[in-house]
Design a protein around this motif. Structure first.
Motif, PDB file in Angstrom:
ATOM      1  N   LYS A 102       1.027  -1.248   0.068  1.00  0.00           N
ATOM      2  CA  LYS A 102      -0.024  -0.056   0.100  1.00  0.00           C
ATOM      3  C   LYS A 102       0.920   1.153  -0.005  1.00  0.00           C
ATOM      4  N   MET A 103       1.805   1.233   0.632  1.00  0.00           N
ATOM      5  CA  MET A 103       2.932   2.326   0.710  1.00  0.00           C
ATOM      6  C   MET A 103       3.404   2.645  -0.566  1.00  0.00           C
ATOM      7  N   VAL A 104       3.866   1.542  -1.386  1.00  0.00           N
ATOM      8  CA  VAL A 104       4.437   1.670  -2.538  1.00  0.00           C
ATOM      9  C   VAL A 104       3.418   2.285  -3.607  1.00  0.00           C
ATOM     10  N   ARG A 105       2.197   1.691  -3.592  1.00  0.00           N
ATOM     11  CA  ARG A 105       1.310   2.399  -4.394  1.00  0.00           C
ATOM     12  C   ARG A 105       0.867   3.623  -4.035  1.00  0.00           C
ATOM     13  N   SER A 106       0.939   4.239  -2.843  1.00  0.00           N
ATOM     14  CA  SER A 106       0.414   5.512  -2.480  1.00  0.00           C
ATOM     15  C   SER A 106       1.307   6.582  -2.710  1.00  0.00           C
ATOM     16  N   SER A 107       2.698   6.219  -2.615  1.00  0.00           N
ATOM     17  CA  SER A 107       3.704   7.496  -2.436  1.00  0.00           C
ATOM     18  C   SER A 107       5.108   6.908  -3.118  1.00  0.00           C
ATOM     19  N   ASN A 108       5.772   7.898  -3.558  1.00  0.00           N
ATOM     20  CA  ASN A 108       7.055   7.623  -4.003  1.00  0.00           C
ATOM     21  C   ASN A 108       8.019   8.098  -2.863  1.00  0.00           C
ATOM     22  N   ASP A 109       7.469   8.729  -2.056  1.00  0.00           N
ATOM     23  CA  ASP A 109       8.365   9.481  -1.080  1.00  0.00           C
ATOM     24  C   ASP A 109       7.704   9.833   0.278  1.00  0.00           C
ATOM     25  N   PRO A 110       7.451   8.430   0.747  1.00  0.00           N
ATOM     26  CA  PRO A 110       6.736   8.622   2.278  1.00  0.00           C
ATOM     27  C   PRO A 110       7.203   9.404   3.148  1.00  0.00           C
ATOM     28  N   PRO A 111       8.779   9.632   3.597  1.00  0.00           N
ATOM     29  CA  PRO A 111       9.099  10.473   4.506  1.00  0.00           C
ATOM     30  C   PRO A 111       8.933  12.075   4.170  1.00  0.00           C
ATOM     31  N   ALA A 112       8.931  12.468   2.980  1.00  0.00           N
ATOM     32  CA  ALA A 112       8.411  13.605   2.561  1.00  0.00           C
ATOM     33  C   ALA A 112       6.902  14.056   3.081  1.00  0.00           C
ATOM     34  N   ASP A 113       6.053  13.155   2.704  1.00  0.00           N
ATOM     35  CA  ASP A 113       4.576  13.252   2.988  1.00  0.00           C
ATOM     36  C   ASP A 113       4.464  13.322   4.747  1.00  0.00           C
ATOM     37  N   LEU A 114       5.447  12.445   5.353  1.00  0.00           N
ATOM     38  CA  LEU A 114       5.192  12.488   6.758  1.00  0.00           C
ATOM     39  C   LEU A 114       5.667  13.869   7.465  1.00  0.00           C
ATOM     40  N   VAL A 115       7.009  14.291   6.848  1.00  0.00           N
ATOM     41  CA  VAL A 115       7.392  15.525   7.153  1.00  0.00           C
ATOM     42  C   VAL A 115       6.480  16.732   6.942  1.00  0.00           C
ATOM     43  N   ASN A 116       6.082  16.852   5.608  1.00  0.00           N
ATOM     44  CA  ASN A 116       4.753  18.047   5.287  1.00  0.00           C
ATOM     45  C   ASN A 116       3.741  17.950   6.476  1.00  0.00           C
ATOM     46  N   ALA A 117       3.315  16.769   6.911  1.00  0.00           N
ATOM     47  CA  ALA A 117       2.142  16.497   7.705  1.00  0.00           C
ATOM     48  C   ALA A 117       2.580  17.169   8.923  1.00  0.00           C
ATOM     49  N   VAL A 118       3.778  16.864   9.294  1.00  0.00           N
ATOM     50  CA  VAL A 118       4.076  17.203  10.850  1.00  0.00           C
ATOM     51  C   VAL A 118       4.449  18.747  10.758  1.00  0.00           C
ATOM     52  N   ALA A 119       5.120  19.357   9.691  1.00  0.00           N
ATOM     53  CA  ALA A 119       5.418  20.573   9.602  1.00  0.00           C
ATOM     54  C   ALA A 119       3.578  21.401   9.862  1.00  0.00           C
ATOM     55  N   ALA A 120       2.862  20.871   8.981  1.00  0.00           N
ATOM     56  CA  ALA A 120       1.465  21.585   9.071  1.00  0.00           C
ATOM     57  C   ALA A 120       0.708  21.329  10.645  1.00  0.00           C
ATOM     58  N   ASP A 121       0.796  20.258  11.131  1.00  0.00           N
ATOM     59  CA  ASP A 121       0.362  20.370  12.512  1.00  0.00           C
ATOM     60  C   ASP A 121       0.929  21.206  13.602  1.00  0.00           C
ATOM     61  N   VAL A 122       2.457  21.190  13.480  1.00  0.00           N
ATOM     62  CA  VAL A 122       3.122  22.274  14.220  1.00  0.00           C
ATOM     63  C   VAL A 122       2.705  23.640  14.136  1.00  0.00           C
ATOM     64  N   VAL A 123       2.767  24.169  12.844  1.00  0.00           N
ATOM     65  CA  VAL A 123       2.251  25.486  12.506  1.00  0.00           C
ATOM     66  C   VAL A 123       0.674  25.596  13.197  1.00  0.00           C
ATOM     67  N   GLU A 124      -0.331  24.764  12.899  1.00  0.00           N
ATOM     68  CA  GLU A 124      -1.521  24.855  13.098  1.00  0.00           C
ATOM     69  C   GLU A 124      -1.660  24.905  14.633  1.00  0.00           C
ATOM     70  N   TRP A 125      -0.669  24.319  15.380  1.00  0.00           N
ATOM     71  CA  TRP A 125      -0.744  24.275  16.918  1.00  0.00           C
ATOM     72  C   TRP A 125      -0.199  25.343  17.357  1.00  0.00           C
ATOM     73  N   CYS A 126       0.986  26.055  17.094  1.00  0.00           N
ATOM     74  CA  CYS A 126       1.444  27.122  17.675  1.00  0.00           C
ATOM     75  C   CYS A 126       1.038  28.675  17.208  1.00  0.00           C
ATOM     76  N   ILE A 127       0.042  28.843  16.154  1.00  0.00           N
ATOM     77  CA  ILE A 127      -0.384  29.813  15.801  1.00  0.00           C
ATOM     78  C   ILE A 127      -1.665  30.115  16.502  1.00  0.00           C
ATOM     79  N   THR A 128      -2.220  29.422  17.222  1.00  0.00           N
ATOM     80  CA  THR A 128      -3.358  29.734  18.272  1.00  0.00           C
ATOM     81  C   THR A 128      -2.905  30.103  19.543  1.00  0.00           C
ATOM     82  N   LYS A 129      -1.688  30.061  19.878  1.00  0.00           N
ATOM     83  CA  LYS A 129      -0.966  30.351  21.260  1.00  0.00           C
ATOM     84  C   LYS A 129      -0.069  31.487  21.082  1.00  0.00           C
ATOM     85  N   GLU A 130       0.089  32.170  22.301  1.00  0.00           N
ATOM     86  CA  GLU A 130       1.031  33.237  22.442  1.00  0.00           C
ATOM     87  C   GLU A 130       2.239  32.430  23.030  1.00  0.00           C
ATOM     88  N   PHE A 131       3.210  33.168  23.147  1.00  0.00           N
ATOM     89  CA  PHE A 131       4.509  32.510  23.604  1.00  0.00           C
ATOM     90  C   PHE A 131       4.237  32.113  24.757  1.00  0.00           C
TER      91      PHE A 131
END
Length: 414
Positions: free
Chosen positions: A212-241
Motif C-alpha cells: 500500500k505504501m509503494v502504491r500510495s507514494s514515491n516519497d513517504p518521509p516527505a509526506d510525513l514531514v509535510n504533515a508534521v510541519a502543518a500540525d506544528v504550525v497549526e498548533w503554534c499559531i493559536t497560542k501566544e509565546f
C-alpha cells in the motif's frame, strides 16, 4: 603442439575430456564438440570455448539469439554457443537479512492487457505485473528476466549531524522493516504574538502495509514531514509565546498531529510516538523570557512568604481565641461555684434563725400555739423589719458564733 582446445598436430586436433570447441566446416556449419574427441584440421575452423560458471550465491542470465532469455540459478555452468546464445552473463544474488524486504514486480499472466490501451483506444498487449514482497533472510534470484526490484528514492538527511532534509538523499533497494524514525526540525514557526520558535521533533513509525505504501507514494518521509510541519504550525499559531512555553509538552504526544496520523494511515504506516527533543527561540526573546521567569519566581517566593506569615498570624489568632474561650469557661465555672457557696450560706443562715427562734422563755411548746397574726407592713415597715433582722443576726453571731449557738439551742419539740 598444445592448443587452447587440446593437443594440436598438423592434421588433427585432439579435444581433451572436459573441454569443448566450436567446429566450423567449409559449408558454414557450426557445431560444438566436447572432448575427448579428435577433429581433423583440414577444412575446419576450431575455436575453444570457456564455460561461464555461477556458484551458490550467483546466477546466470542467458540471452538467446531468438530473443528470449532465461535465468539459471547457481551452482551451474554453461558454454556460450556461437549460434544459439547472444550472451551469457553472471550476476550475484541479492542478500536479504532478517529485518529487510525486497519489493519485486513480477509478471501476472492473469492481468496481461487488462486496463491498458493505446492512444487510438485499442487494447495493447502490455504485460501486467504485480507487487511481490520478498522477506528475508534469503538469497534473492529473479525468476524471470522480466521482473525487477523497486528502487526507493526518499527524502532524508545528508551526513551526520545534518538537520536539513534533501530530496532523493536516500536511494536503496532493500527496505528495512525495523521500526523507523525521522528527525525533523520545524524552523521559524510563529506563535499568535508573532514570536519565532524552532521545534525539534523525532517521529517514530512502523510499516503495516508495504505494498500500500509503494502504491500510495514515491516519497513517504516527505509526506510525513509535510504533515508534521502543518500540525506544528497549526498548533503554534493559536497560542501566544507564554502559552506556548507553558504547554509545549503537548507536542510530545500524538494529540496535536491529526494530519500526520491521517497521512500515515493512507500510506500504510503506523505512528507509534512523537518525541519533542527541544524547542528554541531567538536570543533576544529568550532573554526577555528568562527575565520574566526570574520575576515570576521572585513573586512566587514573596507570595509564599506572605502566605506563610498570614498562616502564622491565623494560628496565633486561633490559639488566642482558644485561650480566651477556655478562660471564659473557667470564669463561668468559678462564678457558678461562688453562687452555689452563697446559696449554701443563705440556707445555713435560715437554719440558724429557725434554730434560735424555736423554744419560748416560759417553756411552752410554740408549735402547739398558733403564731400571732403578723400585722400588715408597708414598704417602709418592711425595710425596718429587714434591718432589725440583720442586726439581730449579727449580734447572735458575734456573741456565740454560728455553730456554738446551734449546739446550745434546745432541740425542737417532737
Amino acid at each position: 603442439t598444445w592448443g587452447m582446445g587440446g593437443v594440436q598436430s598438423p592434421l588433427y586436433t585432439t579435444i581433451e575430456e572436459g573441454r569443448s570447441c566450436t567446429v566450423s566446416d567449409r559449408r558454414g556449419h557450426v557445431h560444438v564438440v566436447t572432448g575427448p574427441h579428435k577433429v581433423a584440421r583440414l577444412g575446419n575452423k576450431i575455436v575453444p570455448l570457456s564455460p561461464v560458471v555461477a556458484n551458490e550465491v550467483e546466477y546466470l542470465i542467458v540471452k538467446f539469439t531468438d530473443g528470449h532469455s532465461e535465468v539459471r540459478p547457481g551452482p551451474c555452468s554453461l558454454l556460450q554457443h556461437p549460434v544459439e546464445h547472444a550472451s551469457i552473463t553472471r550476476h550475484a544474488a541479492t542478500r536479504i537479512t532478517e529485518q529487510e524486504v525486497l519489493v519485486v514486480y513480477r509478471r501476472d499472466p492473469t492481468r496481461d492487457g487488462v486496463g491498458t490501451s493505446t492512444t487510438q483506444g485499442s487494447v495493447s498487449s502490455a504485460l501486467q505485473h504485480a507487487i511481490d514482497i520478498v522477506h528475508g533472510p534469503a538469497m534473492y534470484v529473479p525468476q524471470t528476466v522480466s521482473e525487477w526490484t523497486h528502487e526507493f528514492s526518499w527524502t532524508g538527511l545528508k551526513g551526520f549531524g545534518s538537520t536539513t532534509m534533501f530530496p532523493n538523499a536516500l536511494v536503496f533497494t532493500k527496505l528495512s522493516i525495523a521500526p523507523q524514525k525521522i528527525y525533523y526540525d520545524a524552523e521559524k514557526v510563529r506563535t499568535k504574538d508573532q514570536a519565532v520558535v524552532t521545534v525539534k521533533l523525532t517521529v517514530h513509525y512502523e510499516y503495516e502495509d508495504i505494498a500500500k505504501m509503494v502504491r500510495s507514494s514515491n516519497d513517504p518521509p516527505a509526506d510525513l514531514v509535510n504533515a508534521v510541519a502543518a500540525d506544528v504550525v497549526e498548533w503554534c499559531i493559536t497560542k501566544e509565546f507564554s502559552e506556548f512555553t507553558a504547554s509545549v509538552d503537548v507536542l510530545g504526544t500524538l494529540e496535536p498531529y491529526k494530519h500526520l496520523l491521517a497521512v500515515a494511515e493512507r500510506l500504510g504506516l503506523r505512528i507509534t510516538k512523537v518525541v519533542l527533543r527541544t524547542h528554541e527561540s531567538s536570543a533576544a526573546l529568550q532573554k526577555i523570557h528568562d527575565v520574566a521567569i526570574e520575576r515570576r519566581s521572585d513573586l512566587a517566593l514573596k507570595r509564599e512568604a506572605a502566605e506563610e506569615e498570614q498562616r502564622l498570624v491565623d494560628m496565633q489568632f486561633e490559639r488566642e481565641s482558644a485561650r480566651v474561650a477556655k478562660k471564659a469557661t473557667l470564669d463561668v465555672a468559678q462564678l457558678e461555684g461562688d453562687i452555689a457557696l452563697k446559696l449554701r450560706g443563705i440556707e445555713l443562715e435560715e437554719d440558724v434563725k429557725r434554730a434560735i427562734g424555736g423554744p419560748l422563755q416560759n417553756g411552752t411548746d410554740t408549735m402547739q400555739q398558733p403564731p400571732p397574726e403578723a400585722p400588715l407592713l408597708g414598704a417602709g415597715n418592711m425595710v425596718t423589719a429587714a434591718a432589725e433582722e440583720e442586726e439581730r443576726t449579727a449580734q447572735v453571731e458575734s456573741s456565740c458564733g454560728l455553730w456554738g449557738c446551734v449546739a446550745k439551742s434546745p432541740p425542737p419539740p417532737p
